[in-house]
Design a protein around this motif. Structure first.
Motif, PDB file in Angstrom:
ATOM      1  N   ILE A 107       0.737  -1.226  -0.032  1.00  8.08           N
ATOM      2  CA  ILE A 107       0.012   0.043  -0.060  1.00  8.08           C
ATOM      3  C   ILE A 107       0.924   1.122  -0.069  1.00  8.08           C
ATOM      4  CG2 ILE A 107      -2.033  -1.068   0.978  1.00  8.08           C
ATOM      5  CD1 ILE A 107      -1.288   0.301   4.008  1.00  8.08           C
ATOM      6  N   PHE A 108       2.146   1.231   0.351  1.00 11.71           N
ATOM      7  CA  PHE A 108       3.179   2.116   0.444  1.00 11.71           C
ATOM      8  C   PHE A 108       3.981   2.296  -0.899  1.00 11.71           C
ATOM      9  CE2 PHE A 108       2.441   1.436   4.992  1.00 11.71           C
ATOM     10  CZ  PHE A 108       1.759   2.495   5.482  1.00 11.71           C
ATOM     11  N   TYR A 109       4.348   1.093  -1.265  1.00 12.54           N
ATOM     12  CA  TYR A 109       5.371   1.029  -2.549  1.00 12.54           C
ATOM     13  C   TYR A 109       4.543   1.506  -3.863  1.00 12.54           C
ATOM     14  CZ  TYR A 109       8.599  -2.186   0.091  1.00 12.54           C
ATOM     15  OH  TYR A 109       9.533  -2.460   1.034  1.00 12.54           O
ATOM     16  N   VAL A 110       3.206   1.218  -3.922  1.00 15.28           N
ATOM     17  CA  VAL A 110       2.481   1.608  -5.056  1.00 15.28           C
ATOM     18  C   VAL A 110       2.675   3.246  -5.241  1.00 15.28           C
ATOM     19  CG1 VAL A 110       0.282   2.096  -3.955  1.00 15.28           C
ATOM     20  CG2 VAL A 110       0.256   1.209  -6.371  1.00 15.28           C
ATOM     21  N   ASN A 111       2.970   3.874  -4.311  1.00 14.57           N
ATOM     22  CA  ASN A 111       2.863   5.337  -4.260  1.00 14.57           C
ATOM     23  C   ASN A 111       4.192   5.856  -5.055  1.00 14.57           C
ATOM     24  OD1 ASN A 111       0.532   5.842  -2.754  1.00 14.57           O
ATOM     25  ND2 ASN A 111       1.766   6.036  -0.772  1.00 14.57           N
ATOM     26  N   VAL A 112       5.177   5.045  -4.859  1.00 19.90           N
ATOM     27  CA  VAL A 112       6.522   5.396  -5.673  1.00 19.90           C
ATOM     28  C   VAL A 112       6.414   5.630  -7.114  1.00 19.90           C
ATOM     29  CG1 VAL A 112       8.997   4.902  -5.967  1.00 19.90           C
ATOM     30  CG2 VAL A 112       7.808   4.469  -3.930  1.00 19.90           C
ATOM     31  N   PRO A 113       5.965   4.704  -7.855  1.00 22.82           N
ATOM     32  CA  PRO A 113       5.739   5.038  -9.289  1.00 22.82           C
ATOM     33  C   PRO A 113       4.755   6.125  -9.709  1.00 22.82           C
ATOM     34  CG  PRO A 113       4.724   3.031  -8.907  1.00 22.82           C
ATOM     35  CD  PRO A 113       5.474   3.453  -7.593  1.00 22.82           C
ATOM     36  N   ILE A 114       3.687   6.197  -8.858  1.00 18.70           N
ATOM     37  CA  ILE A 114       2.659   7.358  -9.090  1.00 18.70           C
ATOM     38  C   ILE A 114       3.249   8.662  -8.735  1.00 18.70           C
ATOM     39  CG2 ILE A 114       0.416   8.388  -8.169  1.00 18.70           C
ATOM     40  CD1 ILE A 114      -0.300   5.496  -7.459  1.00 18.70           C
ATOM     41  N   SER A 115       4.143   8.693  -7.688  1.00 22.28           N
ATOM     42  CA  SER A 115       4.748   9.952  -7.486  1.00 22.28           C
ATOM     43  C   SER A 115       5.855  10.461  -8.662  1.00 22.28           C
ATOM     44  CB  SER A 115       5.996   9.765  -6.176  1.00 22.28           C
ATOM     45  OG  SER A 115       5.086   9.736  -4.927  1.00 22.28           O
ATOM     46  N   VAL A 116       6.499   9.410  -9.291  1.00 22.74           N
ATOM     47  CA  VAL A 116       7.461   9.547 -10.418  1.00 22.74           C
ATOM     48  C   VAL A 116       6.656  10.164 -11.691  1.00 22.74           C
ATOM     49  CG1 VAL A 116       9.135   8.846 -12.030  1.00 22.74           C
ATOM     50  CG2 VAL A 116       9.047   8.060  -9.603  1.00 22.74           C
ATOM     51  N   LEU A 117       5.338   9.483 -11.884  1.00 23.91           N
ATOM     52  CA  LEU A 117       4.774  10.209 -12.964  1.00 23.91           C
ATOM     53  C   LEU A 117       4.167  11.536 -12.724  1.00 23.91           C
ATOM     54  CD1 LEU A 117       3.217   9.601 -15.737  1.00 23.91           C
ATOM     55  CD2 LEU A 117       1.407   8.244 -14.571  1.00 23.91           C
ATOM     56  N   THR A 118       3.617  11.409 -11.592  1.00 23.70           N
ATOM     57  CA  THR A 118       3.219  12.769 -11.287  1.00 23.70           C
ATOM     58  C   THR A 118       4.314  13.983 -11.429  1.00 23.70           C
ATOM     59  OG1 THR A 118       1.453  11.943  -9.838  1.00 23.70           O
ATOM     60  CG2 THR A 118       2.059  14.540  -9.332  1.00 23.70           C
ATOM     61  N   PHE A 119       5.324  13.791 -10.960  1.00 20.99           N
ATOM     62  CA  PHE A 119       6.793  14.616 -10.971  1.00 20.99           C
ATOM     63  C   PHE A 119       6.826  15.066 -12.335  1.00 20.99           C
ATOM     64  CE2 PHE A 119      10.788  16.357 -10.881  1.00 20.99           C
ATOM     65  CZ  PHE A 119      10.924  16.834  -9.570  1.00 20.99           C
ATOM     66  N   VAL A 120       7.036  14.084 -13.176  1.00 19.39           N
ATOM     67  CA  VAL A 120       7.036  14.051 -14.646  1.00 19.39           C
ATOM     68  C   VAL A 120       6.134  15.005 -15.436  1.00 19.39           C
ATOM     69  CG1 VAL A 120       7.272  13.036 -16.980  1.00 19.39           C
ATOM     70  CG2 VAL A 120       8.352  12.154 -15.085  1.00 19.39           C
ATOM     71  N   LEU A 121       4.690  14.508 -15.138  1.00 16.07           N
ATOM     72  CA  LEU A 121       3.760  15.561 -15.798  1.00 16.07           C
ATOM     73  C   LEU A 121       3.503  16.920 -15.082  1.00 16.07           C
ATOM     74  CD1 LEU A 121       0.646  13.048 -15.561  1.00 16.07           C
ATOM     75  CD2 LEU A 121       1.944  13.618 -17.596  1.00 16.07           C
ATOM     76  N   THR A 122       4.188  17.285 -14.126  1.00 19.68           N
ATOM     77  CA  THR A 122       4.067  18.611 -13.591  1.00 19.68           C
ATOM     78  C   THR A 122       5.158  19.192 -14.167  1.00 19.68           C
ATOM     79  OG1 THR A 122       3.166  17.810 -11.476  1.00 19.68           O
ATOM     80  CG2 THR A 122       4.309  20.096 -11.422  1.00 19.68           C
ATOM     81  N   MET A 123       6.414  18.774 -14.368  1.00 21.77           N
ATOM     82  CA  MET A 123       7.486  19.341 -14.758  1.00 21.77           C
ATOM     83  C   MET A 123       7.188  19.923 -16.209  1.00 21.77           C
ATOM     84  SD  MET A 123      10.284  19.849 -13.033  1.00 21.77           S
ATOM     85  CE  MET A 123      11.534  19.809 -14.264  1.00 21.77           C
ATOM     86  N   ALA A 124       6.356  18.916 -16.946  1.00 24.25           N
ATOM     87  CA  ALA A 124       6.201  19.252 -18.444  1.00 24.25           C
ATOM     88  C   ALA A 124       5.169  20.226 -18.644  1.00 24.25           C
ATOM     89  CB  ALA A 124       5.893  17.700 -19.084  1.00 24.25           C
ATOM     90  N   PHE A 125       4.156  20.144 -17.746  1.00 24.46           N
ATOM     91  CA  PHE A 125       2.778  20.945 -18.384  1.00 24.46           C
ATOM     92  C   PHE A 125       2.238  21.922 -17.437  1.00 24.46           C
ATOM     93  CE2 PHE A 125       2.436  16.505 -20.036  1.00 24.46           C
ATOM     94  CZ  PHE A 125       2.413  16.906 -21.652  1.00 24.46           C
ATOM     95  N   ILE A 126       2.778  22.078 -16.242  1.00 23.62           N
ATOM     96  CA  ILE A 126       2.205  23.265 -15.412  1.00 23.62           C
ATOM     97  C   ILE A 126       3.471  24.222 -15.263  1.00 23.62           C
ATOM     98  CG2 ILE A 126       1.781  23.612 -12.775  1.00 23.62           C
ATOM     99  CD1 ILE A 126       0.593  20.834 -12.684  1.00 23.62           C
ATOM    100  N   LYS A 127       2.634  25.414 -15.341  1.00 27.89           N
ATOM    101  CA  LYS A 127       3.679  26.550 -15.310  1.00 27.89           C
ATOM    102  C   LYS A 127       3.683  27.214 -13.639  1.00 27.89           C
ATOM    103  CE  LYS A 127       2.476  28.380 -20.133  1.00 27.89           C
ATOM    104  NZ  LYS A 127       1.919  29.280 -20.885  1.00 27.89           N
TER     105      LYS A 127
END
Length: 490
Positions: free
Chosen positions: A161-181
């Motif tokens: 239940i904690f490990y699953v957050n790691v890949p979601i965090s990585v994906l969220t970080f990448v999307l934020t870097m790419a699309f949010i000003k």
């Protein structure tokens, strides 16, 4: 399609952090077995996360205003992912509790900057749509947390239940870097350190005191001491903020009935989710459902929340919050009252469905319009302050709900068992600890406890609905200056 990628980045992070407020509940027995944890340790595994969220949310919003909401969001996602990894690797309860607290630090900053990023990225009808989708994700996350927890715990391990957050965090970080000003407060102001510190102390001690009430009662020295410290810190906070040229919370808003009514609405709405803690205990301890089936029994709330939130963002965009906010509270209160009547000694899990559907509709209507009403009450450059206040009141409302409803639950069970068993207190603890294979005599007592929890929630939400219907008619200031003329919320 490109314009909705920022919404996807924000929703991913929000879903992750809200799921973690409820996902641990169904995994507690496995954590106890795997780490040889005591009941007190298990309570802190669950409560430390909410405590830190409540203590730091408003502070995080102020920091995001000053240093940049995108920057703080990225930083918080990284903290949350690293802390989740540490939770999964924890060799003992102390490390797990510490890591959960660090999760709360990242979650507080992530939650408040999420709302602020949406408020500054979108406008007009797009903002209504974005808020509707985001609110639906929040509601669904809180409701389906137990389902995810059950699936991962039974299918793999509690650590999953904690490990699953790691890949979601990585994906969220990448999307934020790419699309949010980036967006931040335009003027250069220094951080309100005294305000942040005093409010954090007030929130933390108040939340801790509420947690202690369930264990030691209102009259215990530890509870009274923490409540006294919370009052002192609140007074210090008020004095400090009045002297700040750029306060993290404008006290002019606190003096306005509309803003206070919106905050009270957040508190009352949070009680609907606090009910789920005791509903889950009834489903598993009394009815003998597995974590997965107990989570599925709560699915009507998630479905109704998602559908009504999505529709609300578009169809109710132009409707006055003086109509939609009381309506949402009436639905939540009506659904809670329905559950209070339908849950009885002979009831099974299906008795919850009608009430949860109505409550979910209320949550779905209320979350987007409440968020929009808050953004309308503050200028754009202080979006972090407004969203931080709303998020803080929601977290404090949930902490208050769990504490008070826990007392209602346990007291009702003890009263039901008095004269029927030799130690009513021990019977109540067997249920409130989430133990399985409880004696048949406890089943009816547990149902009465859950019924009392829902009836108490119904009473609060319906009273607040009446307050909101009158108070939201008052003007809400749109400037942070105490001397500038306010405008009305329509």
């Amino acid at each position: 399609m490109r314009k909705w990628w920022p919404l996807a980045a924000v929703c991913l992070g929000s879903f992750m952090l809200i799921v973690d407020t409820t996902v641990v509940t169904v995994a507690l027995p496995d954590i106890a077995e795997g780490l040889h944890a005591s009941l007190t340790s298990l309570q802190w595994v669950l409560n430390i996360y909410t405590l830190v969220l409540a203590a730091l949310t408003l502070s995080a919003g102020s920091i995001g205003d000053l240093f940049g909401r995108r920057k703080i969001y990225l930083f918080s996602v990284a903290i949350f992912g690293a802390a989740s990894l540490l939770c999964g690797l924890a060799p003992n309860p102390a490390v797990l509790i510490t890591a959960r607290g660090i999760q709360g630090i990242g979650g507080a900053a992530m939650f408040v900057t999420s709302m602020a990023l949406l408020g500054t990225t979108y406008s007009g009808r797009d903002r209504g749509t974005a808020m509707g989708v985001w609110s639906a994700v929040i509601g669904v996350a809180a409701a389906v947390g137990p389902i995810f927890g059950g699936l991962l715990t039974q299918g793999m391990s509690w650590r999953a239940i904690f490990y699953v957050n790691v890949p979601i965090s990585v994906l969220t970080f990448v999307l934020t870097m790419a699309f949010i000003k980036e967006s931040q407060q335009p003027e250069q102001a220094r951080i309100d350190i005294p305000g942040i510190a005093s409010f954090a102390i007030c929130s933390a001690t108040l939340t801790y005191a509420l947690i202690q009430v369930g264990e030691n009662g209102w009259s215990s020295p530890s509870t009274l001491g923490m409540l006294a410290l919370a009052v002192v810190a609140l007074v210090v906070f008020a004095v400090v903020e009045r002297k700040q040229s750029h306060p993290m919370l404008d006290l002019a808003l606190i003096r306005n009935p509309s803003f206070l009514a919106i905050m009270l609405t957040a508190v009352a709405s949070a009680w609907g989710f606090a009910c789920l803690v005791f509903t889950s205990l009834w489903l598993q301890s009394a009815l003998g459902l597995t974590p997965i089936t107990a989570g599925l029994a709560l699915l009507p709330l998630a479905v109704a929340t998602f559908v009504s939130s999505t529709l609300t963002g578009r169809s109710l965009h132009g409707v006055s919050p003086r109509v939609t906010i009381p309506l949402s509270l009436v639905l939540i209160g009506g659904g809670a009252a329905l559950n209070g009547v339908l849950v009885h000694g002979d009831a099974d899990w299906t008795a919850l469905a009608p009430g949860l559907l109505v409550m979910g509709a209320g949550v779905g209507v209320g979350m987007p319009v409440t968020t929009s009403a808050v953004f309308a009450s503050v200028p754009p450059e202080r979006a972090g302050m407004g969203s931080g206040a709303l998020a803080t009141f929601r977290q404090l409302g949930q902490a208050l709900g769990v504490a008070i409803l826990g007392l209602v639950f346990a007291t009702t069970i003890r009263d039901e068992l008095t004269g029927k068993v030799s130690d009513p207190g021990a019977g109540a603890r067997a249920l409130t600890s989430g133990l399985h294979d409880t004696p048949t005599i406890l089943h009816a007592a547990a149902a009465h406890g859950v019924s009392a929890v829902y009836l108490a929630t119904a009473a609060l939400t319906l009273v607040v609905a009446l307050i909101a219907a009158f108070c939201i008619r008052s003007p809400v200031p749109t400037k942070t200056s105490l001397n500038e003329k306010p405008t009305k919320v329509h």
